[in-house]
Enzyme design. Structure first.
Site, PDB file in Angstrom:
ATOM      1  N   ARG A  97       0.839  -1.203   0.000  1.00 46.93           N
ATOM      2  CA  ARG A  97       0.000   0.000   0.000  1.00 46.93           C
ATOM      3  C   ARG A  97       0.869   1.247   0.000  1.00 46.93           C
ATOM      4  O   ARG A  97       1.851   1.324   0.726  1.00 46.93           O
ATOM      5  CB  ARG A  97      -0.922  -0.001   1.229  1.00 46.93           C
ATOM      6  CG  ARG A  97      -1.840  -1.207   1.218  1.00 46.93           C
ATOM      7  CD  ARG A  97      -2.873  -1.186   2.314  1.00 46.93           C
ATOM      8  NE  ARG A  97      -3.700  -2.392   2.200  1.00 46.93           N
ATOM      9  CZ  ARG A  97      -4.675  -2.711   3.049  1.00 46.93           C
ATOM     10  NH1 ARG A  97      -4.952  -1.907   4.078  1.00 46.93           N
ATOM     11  NH2 ARG A  97      -5.369  -3.812   2.871  1.00 46.93           N
ATOM     12  N   GLU A 107      -6.895  -1.614  14.955  1.00 46.62           N
ATOM     13  CA  GLU A 107      -7.490  -2.518  13.973  1.00 46.62           C
ATOM     14  C   GLU A 107      -6.504  -3.616  13.573  1.00 46.62           C
ATOM     15  O   GLU A 107      -5.360  -3.350  13.218  1.00 46.62           O
ATOM     16  CB  GLU A 107      -7.891  -1.713  12.737  1.00 46.62           C
ATOM     17  CG  GLU A 107      -8.527  -2.571  11.666  1.00 46.62           C
ATOM     18  CD  GLU A 107      -8.828  -1.770  10.382  1.00 46.62           C
ATOM     19  OE1 GLU A 107      -8.971  -0.538  10.479  1.00 46.62           O
ATOM     20  OE2 GLU A 107      -8.896  -2.390   9.321  1.00 46.62           O
ATOM     21  N   SER A 127     -10.583  -6.585   9.426  1.00 45.90           N
ATOM     22  CA  SER A 127     -11.772  -5.893   8.968  1.00 45.90           C
ATOM     23  C   SER A 127     -12.557  -6.909   8.144  1.00 45.90           C
ATOM     24  O   SER A 127     -12.041  -7.463   7.187  1.00 45.90           O
ATOM     25  CB  SER A 127     -11.339  -4.700   8.105  1.00 45.90           C
ATOM     26  OG  SER A 127     -12.458  -3.901   7.808  1.00 45.90           O
TER      27      SER A 127
END
Length: 440
Positions: free
Chosen positions: A276, A363, A366
RNA sequence: GGAGAGGUGGCAGAGUGGUCGAAUGUACCUGACUCGAAAUCAGGCGUAGCGUAUUCCGUUACCGAGGGUUCGAAUCCCUCCCUCUCCGCCA
C-alpha cells in the site's frame, strides 16, 4: 457498483441511502445523463436495425442477380449517421459508467447510522487487558532489544515504512502466518490458495480499488523504457498493480464466471504480502511496523448465495476472532457506522486488538459483506435454482494482519527483562520455544 | 528470445464476405413410447442491454480484446492479449 435499475426505479431512495454514509448523489446529473442515453440509444438502435435490414435485402437481391444500385444509394448516408450515433452513445455510456463506478455501496439497513469512527458501535470485548508491574515497552523497543527488528537497515534497503525481521522474530512472523492458515483450513473449512501478487487493472476494478483509489496502489511497469501491455486495448500505460490485499486476486477468481449452485459457498484463504502506498497518511503511525508499505496478511474470502451472506459474515468474523482467542489476545469487535464503512462494503466489522504500549485498541482485522457490489463489477454469478445466472455475494476479512498480530503478541506477552513469552498455540511452529530472548 | 499452430455456445467441433446468434455431435430440460429404465423419436436449450416490458412481443450487441475495410464481417486487414508445440535460456 450499484444496480443501475435500482437507480432508475428509485433515485430518491438510493440517494437517501447513500446520504447516510455522507455521500451526496448528484441526482440531477444522473437524470440528465440517463435521459440523453435513452434518446441516443434508441436512435442508434433504430439506425442499426435499418442498416441490418437493408444489408439483408442487398444480399438477398444479389443472390437473385437483381440490380442493387437503388438500395445501395438508399443507405449511402446511413453509415455516417450511424457511426455518429454510435460514437455519441459510447461517450454517453462511458460517462454514465464513470458516474456509476464512482458511487459507493449502499449500507445495509442494519448498519448504525453515523458520521465518523466516533459513531461506530462496540459489539463486544473478549478477554481482558493484561496488567504489568513494570513500565511497558512498545514493540519497537522490544524488537530492537531482542535484536530482531531493524528499521534502519530496512530504510537503507528500501526507505521509510519498511521493516526487517531477524532470527526469532522473523520465525515468529512466519509461525503466525502458518498458524493462521492451518487454523482456517483445518478447523474452519477454507481452501488455501496461492495467488499472483501482481494483478491487472480489470481485477482492481472488479473489487473496487479502481478507478477511484489508484493513488493508494503501487503500479509497476517493465524496465525502462516503459512498455505497454495493453495499450491497444485501453490506452493505459500501466501493466500491473501490486495487490493491496489478497482480496483482489482471490475474489477475482470468480470474475466473469457462473459458479454452479452446489459449489457455493466458496471459502478461500490466502497468505500474501500486501502493498500500500499509504498516500495521504504521511505522519501517521510513523514509528514501528503498524503502517507499512509492505505487510503480510492471511485473508479469508467467501463467495456465497445472497440469502446466506449475513450468516456468513458472522461466521467469518468468528473465524478471525478465533485466531486472537487462541493467541490469548484481548480485543474488541466494532461494527462500523454508515459514515465509516469502506467504499465497497455494505456492512463491516472491525476487530481491534489491545496494544498496551499505545494504551489503545488497534485494527487488526476488517470483515465485510459486499453483497452484490463487487459481484456486479466482476460479473461474478452463480446458477440459481431456476437455472438462471444471478449475482452472488462476496465477503472477506483479515484473519489476521500478520504484522500487527506480531506487534500485539510482543507487546502483550512481554516480561520485565524485555523477553517475550510465546503463546502456546505458536510453540509447535517455533520448535517448542517458550520464551523469545535476546539474540546476543 | 527464435519458429510454428490456435482462441467459435457447458463441452467437442464446422463455418474463410450476405437469410449466421452461428451447422453437427454431446450434455442438459420437456414430451411421446415403456410397468419403470435404457434405447429411439419430437421439441426446447447462451449472455448482456434497450423499448413504460422477469415471463409474451420488438429490437441491439456479443464468435479472445480493441481498431479498420465494406451496404453487410465469426469470415478480410492492423494492433494487442492469451493458450499449445518445438528450440534456446532460466528459479
Amino acid at each position: 457498483m450499484l444496480d443501475i435499475q435500482a437507480l432508475r426505479n428509485d433515485l430518491a431512495g438510493m440517494a437517501a441511502r447513500l446520504a447516510t454514509r455522507g455521500f451526496v448523489l448528484d441526482t440531477a446529473s444522473f437524470e440528465k445523463w440517463e435521459g440523453i442515453r435513452k434518446n441516443i440509444q434508441t436512435h442508434a438502435q433504430e439506425l442499426q436495425a435499418k442498416r441490418n435490414a437493408t444489408s439483408k435485402q442487398i444480399g438477398f437481391a444479389k443472390s437473385k442477380g437483381e440490380d442493387v444500385a437503388g438500395i445501395m444509394a438508399e443507405v449511402a448516408t446511413l453509415g455516417d449517421e450511424l457511426k455518429q450515433a454510435e460514437v455519441l452513445l459510447a461517450e454517453v455510456q462511458s460517462a454514465l459508467q464513470n458516474l456509476l463506478e464512482g458511487l459507493p455501496n449502499t449500507p445495509n439497513e442494519n448498519v448504525p447510522v453515523g458520521k465518523s469512527a466516533a459513531d461506530n458501535v462496540e459489539v463486544r470485548k473478549v478477554g481482558a487487558k493484561p496488567s504489568f508491574d513494570f513500565a511497558v515497552r512498545d514493540h519497537v523497543s522490544l524488537g530492537e532489544g531482542l535484536g530482531g527488528l531493524d528499521f534502519e537497515t530496512a530504510a537503507k534497503i528500501s526507505g521509510a515504512r519498511f521493516s526487517l525481521l531477524k532470527g526469532g522474530l522473523a520465525r515468529l512472523h512466519r509461525a503466525l502466518a502458518q498458524f493462521m492458515l492451518d487454523t482456517h483450513t483445518d478447523q474452519h473449512g477454507y481452501t488455501e490458495v496461492y495467488v499472483p501478487y501482481l494483478v491487472n487493472a480489470a481485477s482492481m476494478r472488479g473489487t473496487g480499488q479502481l478507478p477511484k483509489f489508484e493513488e493508494d496502489l503501487f503500479k509497476v511497469g517493465f524496465g525502462s523504457p516503459v512498455q505497454t501491455l495493453d495499450a491497444a486495448n485501453t490506452g493505459q500505460v500501466a501493466s500491473f498493480y501490486l495487490i493491496p490485499t489478497a482480496e483482489v486476486p482471490v475474489t477475482n477468481m470468480v470474475r466473469d464466471e457462473i459458479v454452479p449452485l452446489e459449489k457455493l459457498p466458496m471459502k478461500l484463504v490466502a497468505h500474501t504480502p500486501c502493498f500500500r502506498s499509504e498516500a495521504g497518511s504521511a505522519g501517521r503511525d510513523t514509528r514501528g511496523m503498524i503502517r507499512q508499505h509492505q505487510f503480510d496478511k492471511v485473508e479469508l474470502v467467501q463467495m456465497v448465495h445472497p440469502d446466506e451472506s449475513y450468516v456468513a459474515l458472522e461466521q467469518l468474523l468468528g473465524h478471525a476472532e478465533t485466531i486472537l482467542q487462541k493467541l490469548g489476545l484481548h480485543y474488541r469487535v466494532v461494527k462500523l457506522c454508515t459514515g465509516d464503512i469502506g467504499f465497497s462494503a455494505a456492512m463491516t466489522y472491525d476487530i481491534e486488538v489491545w496494544l498496551p504500549a499505545q494504551d489503545t485498541y488497534r485494527e487488526i482485522s476488517s470483515c465485510s459483506n459486499f453483497e452484490t457490489f463487487q459481484a456486479r463489477r466482476m460479473q461474478a454469478r452463480f446458477r440459481n435454482a431456476q437455472g438462471k445466472p444471478e449475482l452472488l455475494h462476496t465477503l472477506n476479512g483479515s484473519g489476521l494482519a500478520v504484522g500487527r498480530t506480531l506487534v500485539a503478541v510482543l507487546e502483550n506477552n512481554q516480561l520485565a527483562d524485555g523477553s517475550v513469552v510465546i503463546p502456546e498455540a505458536l510453540r509447535p511452529y517455533m520448535g517448542g520455544l517458550e520464551v523469545l530472548r535476546s539474540l546476543e
